[in-house]
Every structure is written in structure tokens, then in C-alpha cells.
Design an enzyme around this catalytic site. Sequence first.
Site, mmCIF file in Angstrom:
data_model
loop_
_atom_site.group_PDB
_atom_site.id
_atom_site.type_symbol
_atom_site.label_atom_id
_atom_site.label_comp_id
_atom_site.label_asym_id
_atom_site.label_seq_id
_atom_site.Cartn_x
_atom_site.Cartn_y
_atom_site.Cartn_z
ATOM 1 N N HIS A 122 0.809 -1.222 0.000
ATOM 2 C CA HIS A 122 0.000 0.000 0.000
ATOM 3 C C HIS A 122 0.842 1.272 0.000
ATOM 4 O O HIS A 122 0.294 2.366 -0.159
ATOM 5 C CB HIS A 122 -0.930 0.015 1.222
ATOM 6 N N GLU A 140 7.315 -2.282 12.848
ATOM 7 C CA GLU A 140 6.820 -0.904 12.699
ATOM 8 C C GLU A 140 6.883 -0.127 14.009
ATOM 9 O O GLU A 140 6.981 1.100 14.007
ATOM 10 C CB GLU A 140 5.387 -0.885 12.154
ATOM 11 N N GLN A 162 -6.175 -6.050 4.373
ATOM 12 C CA GLN A 162 -5.751 -5.111 5.411
ATOM 13 C C GLN A 162 -6.682 -3.920 5.584
ATOM 14 O O GLN A 162 -6.279 -2.849 6.012
ATOM 15 C CB GLN A 162 -4.303 -4.662 5.144
ATOM 16 N N GLY A 204 6.188 5.618 29.845
ATOM 17 C CA GLY A 204 6.867 4.473 30.469
ATOM 18 C C GLY A 204 6.928 3.275 29.554
ATOM 19 O O GLY A 204 6.701 2.135 29.975
HETATM 20 C C1 LIG Z 1 5.690 -2.053 26.994
HETATM 21 C C2 LIG Z 1 5.617 -2.200 28.469
HETATM 22 N N1 LIG Z 1 5.208 -3.367 28.998
HETATM 23 C C3 LIG Z 1 5.151 -3.532 30.355
HETATM 24 C C4 LIG Z 1 5.487 -2.503 31.196
HETATM 25 C C5 LIG Z 1 5.419 -2.684 32.713
HETATM 26 N N2 LIG Z 1 6.772 -2.658 33.307
HETATM 27 C C6 LIG Z 1 7.273 -1.552 33.908
HETATM 28 S S1 LIG Z 1 8.808 -1.774 34.502
HETATM 29 C C7 LIG Z 1 8.852 -3.373 33.965
HETATM 30 C C8 LIG Z 1 10.060 -4.226 34.204
HETATM 31 C C9 LIG Z 1 11.205 -3.867 33.311
HETATM 32 O O1 LIG Z 1 12.175 -4.886 33.339
HETATM 33 P P1 LIG Z 1 13.596 -4.669 32.693
HETATM 34 O O2 LIG Z 1 13.464 -4.071 31.358
HETATM 35 O O3 LIG Z 1 14.365 -5.924 32.784
HETATM 36 O O4 LIG Z 1 14.214 -3.547 33.648
HETATM 37 P P2 LIG Z 1 14.558 -3.693 35.211
HETATM 38 O O5 LIG Z 1 13.373 -3.137 35.964
HETATM 39 O O6 LIG Z 1 14.769 -5.139 35.495
HETATM 40 O O7 LIG Z 1 15.762 -2.858 35.396
HETATM 41 C C10 LIG Z 1 7.648 -3.719 33.332
HETATM 42 C C11 LIG Z 1 7.342 -5.058 32.747
HETATM 43 C C12 LIG Z 1 5.882 -1.272 30.599
HETATM 44 N N3 LIG Z 1 6.207 -0.204 31.328
HETATM 45 N N4 LIG Z 1 5.972 -1.157 29.245
#
Ligand SMILES: Cc1ncc(C[n+]2csc(CCOP(=O)(O)OP(=O)(O)O)c2C)c(N)n1
Length: 556
Positions: free
Chosen positions: A29, A50, A113, A415
Amino acid sequence: MATVDGGRLVVDALKREGVEYIFSLSGGHINAIYQACLDSGIRVIDTRHEQAAAHMAEAWGRLTGKPGVCVVTAGPGFTDAVTGVANACQSHSPLLVITGRSGVHETETLALQELEQIDIVRPLIKWGRVVYQTHRIDEFTAMAFRHGMTGRPGPVFLEIPVDVLNRKVEESKVVRPEGYRPRHAPGGARQGIEEAIELLRGAERPCVIAGSGVHYAGAGRELEAFADLIGVPVLTAGMGQGLLAKDDANFIGSPLQGLGILAGCDVVLLLGVRLGLFMGQGKPPFLPADAKVIQVDIEGGEIGRNRKVDVGIVGDAKEILAQMIEEVERKPFSHGAWLESAGPKAREAAKGMMSAVPGFDKEEPIHPARLMQEIRDFLDDDAVVVADGGDTQVWTMMGLGVSRPGVQLSSGPFGCLGVGIPYALAAKLRYPERQVLTTMGDGSAGLNIMEFNTALRFDLPIVMVISNDCSWGMIRHSQNAAYGPGRLIGCELGDVAYEKVVEALGGYGERVERAAEIRPALERAFASGKPACLNVFTDRDVTTPMGAMLAQLGAA
Ligand SMILES: Cc1ncc(C[n+]2csc(CCOP(=O)(O)OP(=O)(O)O)c2C)c(N)n1
Ligand SMILES: [Mg+2]
């Protein structure tokens, strides 16, 4: 009779705006746009997912202050990019997403799609439209730039059905817009400027916090001049980090690093910084409850968010700082004595934050704070630093600062784990001569690790340093705090050789287990000249102050 197709019209509009790259993943597309790129010199940076293309484009927008352009195909190409749009929405990053779509003539035929796409992103975008007429594609793309670049930045969106894109129209019928967006940003109301300066003049312990709005306004020089003129300590946040150099006499650190000095201040000038999570919602320990607040923002809706504001000024940070400088010059004053008494102590506290953490000196397991300090001591002054992960991102924000404007990147209030590799790739594309490093949680590393293939294909030697606690650490810690050690679930990832994944893709990799090995490994990673991964095993039992705060809120 000269004709032109829709792909060419998209690219003409992008060229007029100085676009050099589109971040993309191919699809039938959007072929017409790719073909026009071939002929026009716009480079297609094609990713493996993406989501990564959208994150790369967003990072490009943040780094340059102009919309990064992400082009995705219809349906799943579009939906894969939505996370990147949401992240740009929450961070107000300049981003233009152009998506393909099934043809207008095949609507409701269960075409390939087919999807009502714009309804899905409507809450995430500043402006967006479906383009139904080929001869107006250039005009609509210009509109997208106007909406994206006027006032506060944010994601904008164009959806072009494949029949509209592929159609050829007579050149003479094409709408070619000119003079379609303002060249100057608005200043602030005179009375607000006077009131703000009166408050600052009467203050005993003022502080300035400069955020992303100052970066996007290109107001680094004005910030430096204003801070110098009135002798005020400055903290920098978000994309504002690096606006003042590390050795600038006015510079303290990030708000998190400068909680000590903030606790004692009586007047705070907020410049283009939002009072969200990373500012403790404007409450202690970030801002004292009784401090007077002056808030400057390009977006009126931000003023007074989460706490009472004494003076609110709507306008562009560069214009307003210039007005404030003029006002001070009419009747000068300086808080130099306060800066001299409090500044050095606050700077030392910010610098020593990492080494003061218990366990910092241990050889094994490596404390994440030690890892950050080793990275900080190693990096050049003009390095770009990206942060990704849960606890890992917080340690990075506490421990690593940059000395150049607009080169410290993290997801922001959304986040969003997984931004690190795409952000670093965009940064390397922008600054090929500088070191570009992303810190990364081991969990986050898994989300976009295939983009090391993109790094190899486009010769973008970034260095990823994983702080590996073999888990989704921040969530494991918050579960532990909230439910106890017997109730941990869904957080263990095991010992994964991420460095071998990167090696298998053609990059450089090393496993690091002892603190003394960090620096030599960093040297080898950068010297390899390849995209590299240092898989550094860190103490899985330590948590960050921010993590503990989130656990209390049940918000991690
Ligand atoms: C896309 C996404 N999925 C889930 C979360 C929830 N979450 C926040 S912190 C975290 C843990 C992150 O683990 P890691 O990347 O290993 O970092 P660490 O805290 O162990 O340093 C998660 C799953 C998020 N913020 N973003
Ligand atoms: Mg982890």
C-alpha cells in the site's frame, strides 16, 4: 501533459520541509512513496518492526525539533506503529505518521488489510486526516506539518488510501501550498512577565527548572544568559537535559538529583516542564508545598496542573526568556550569593548520589549504580545517552547526565519499554561522529532486539549496555513489596545470552560479571566499530527509590 502520482506528491511535500529520512517497513500500500523516495534522495530506513520505525521517527523528531516521519503500510503495519504514536502523544514529540490504507473503491469488500484506522489513533494525535483526493496530497501533508509544528509539538497523522496514492493527476491541477505555517512563536503577556520578575526579585532562594519546552523552543542560549544574569540555580528535565553544560556555574542536575536544593527553595520558575510523575506531580519532595510557582508553557492547559501556580505565562520559552532578560536589565538584581552558598553543595550531592548507595563498591554482583558511574566516567562529553528499562532507566536518570542539549532520551511519562534501541539508532543517524549508548533492562532488551539487524544494515554502531537482573526487575520488586516473596509471578526471565543474539546478527557482544571489567568492555565495544551489546549482570536484589515509590502507589 505532465502527470504526477500520489507517492511523488507526498515526497515533494517532505522535501520542501527538509526531510532526509523516512522510518518505515515496506508494504504494497505504500510502494508509490518508496518509488518516489528512490528518485528524490530521501532515504528509507527500514526496520524489522513498525513499532521500532515509529520510535525511531519520534526520536528523530525529539533530536531535531522537527517531525520525524514514519511511513507504515495498511492494517497490521499501522497497528504495529500505534505504540510509538502513543508514546509521542504522551511526550508531545514531533512525529508525522503516514499510513497506507485499502482503496476507497474497495471499502467494505473485506479487502486486504482493510481497517478503520484513524478512529484508532484519534485520541493519540494532535491532528489527522484521511486524504481522498490525489491532487490535494501535497496540501494535506503541508497541513500536517503546520499542525505538528505550531504551538506544542505532538504526533500528526495522514492516511492515504492506495488508489488515491497510486493515481496519476495532471500536474496543473495539483494544489501546491506556500506560506502555510508561521515562522515565529508567540511571546508572553507583558503583565505576566513583570509579575514573574517581581516574584523572582523578592525571592531568597529561587530555582529554575527547565524542561522539554526550552529544548523545542531552541532557548538554550537565553536560559544560560538569564540564569547567569540573576544568579539562579538551574535544574534540567526531560529533553531539557544538557541545555546547560555540566560545568556551568548555575547548573545543579536533574530534579531527582537536585531534591536537596529544591527542598529549600521559596520561588520556582518552571520553564516548559510539566508537573507529572517525573516532577512528583509538583509536590514534595520535588517542590516544597509553600514555594511560590511561576509557570511558563506554550500550552495553556499545562498551567496549574496538579498544583497552585502564582504566575502563569503562556508562550514560547525563547521569546519569554528574552522578555524576562529585558525586564531584569531595566532594573537589575542578582541572587549570586544564594547560588554561591547552595550551588556547590547541591552539585556535589548530585554527583555523589551514585557512590553513596550501599553496595556501590562491590565487585560482584555489580551494583547498577556502579554500572552507571562507570559508564558516566567512560563516555565523552558529547555522548548521546538513551535510557530504557524499569529500575535500569531510573538508575540511568539518577546516574548519567549529558553535557549537550537534546541528547538524553528516554520514553517519558508513557513508560514504554523497548524504546532504547530505536532511539539509539535515530541518535546515531543524527550524530554519526558521537558515542551513542543505550542502557537497557534485560526484559526491555527483548522487545526490539531484532533492530540490531537494522543497525548492521545501516552501519549504525550503537552500544547497548544491559543491566541484567534476569527479570522484569521493577515489577518483581513491586510485587515483593506489595504481596510478599511467596507471591511473585510472571517476572522471571532467566540467564539469557543477549550478547550472543547480537553477535549472531553480526554485531559485537560481551558478557560482564565483575565491576572491574566494565570499563575495558566499554572500550572494546566502542573500538569494535560494530553495533554492540554488553550483557552486564547486576545485583537483582537492589531496587531504586523510584521503584519503591511506584510500588507504594501500585503503579509500576
Ligand atoms: C511495553 C511495556 N510493557 C510492560 C510494562 C510494565 N513494566 C514496567 S517496569 C517493567 C520491568 C522492566 O524490566 P527490565 O526491562 O528488565 O528492567 P529492570 O526493571 O529489570 O531494570 C515492566 C514489565 C511497561 N512499562 N511497558
Ligand atoms: Mg531486568
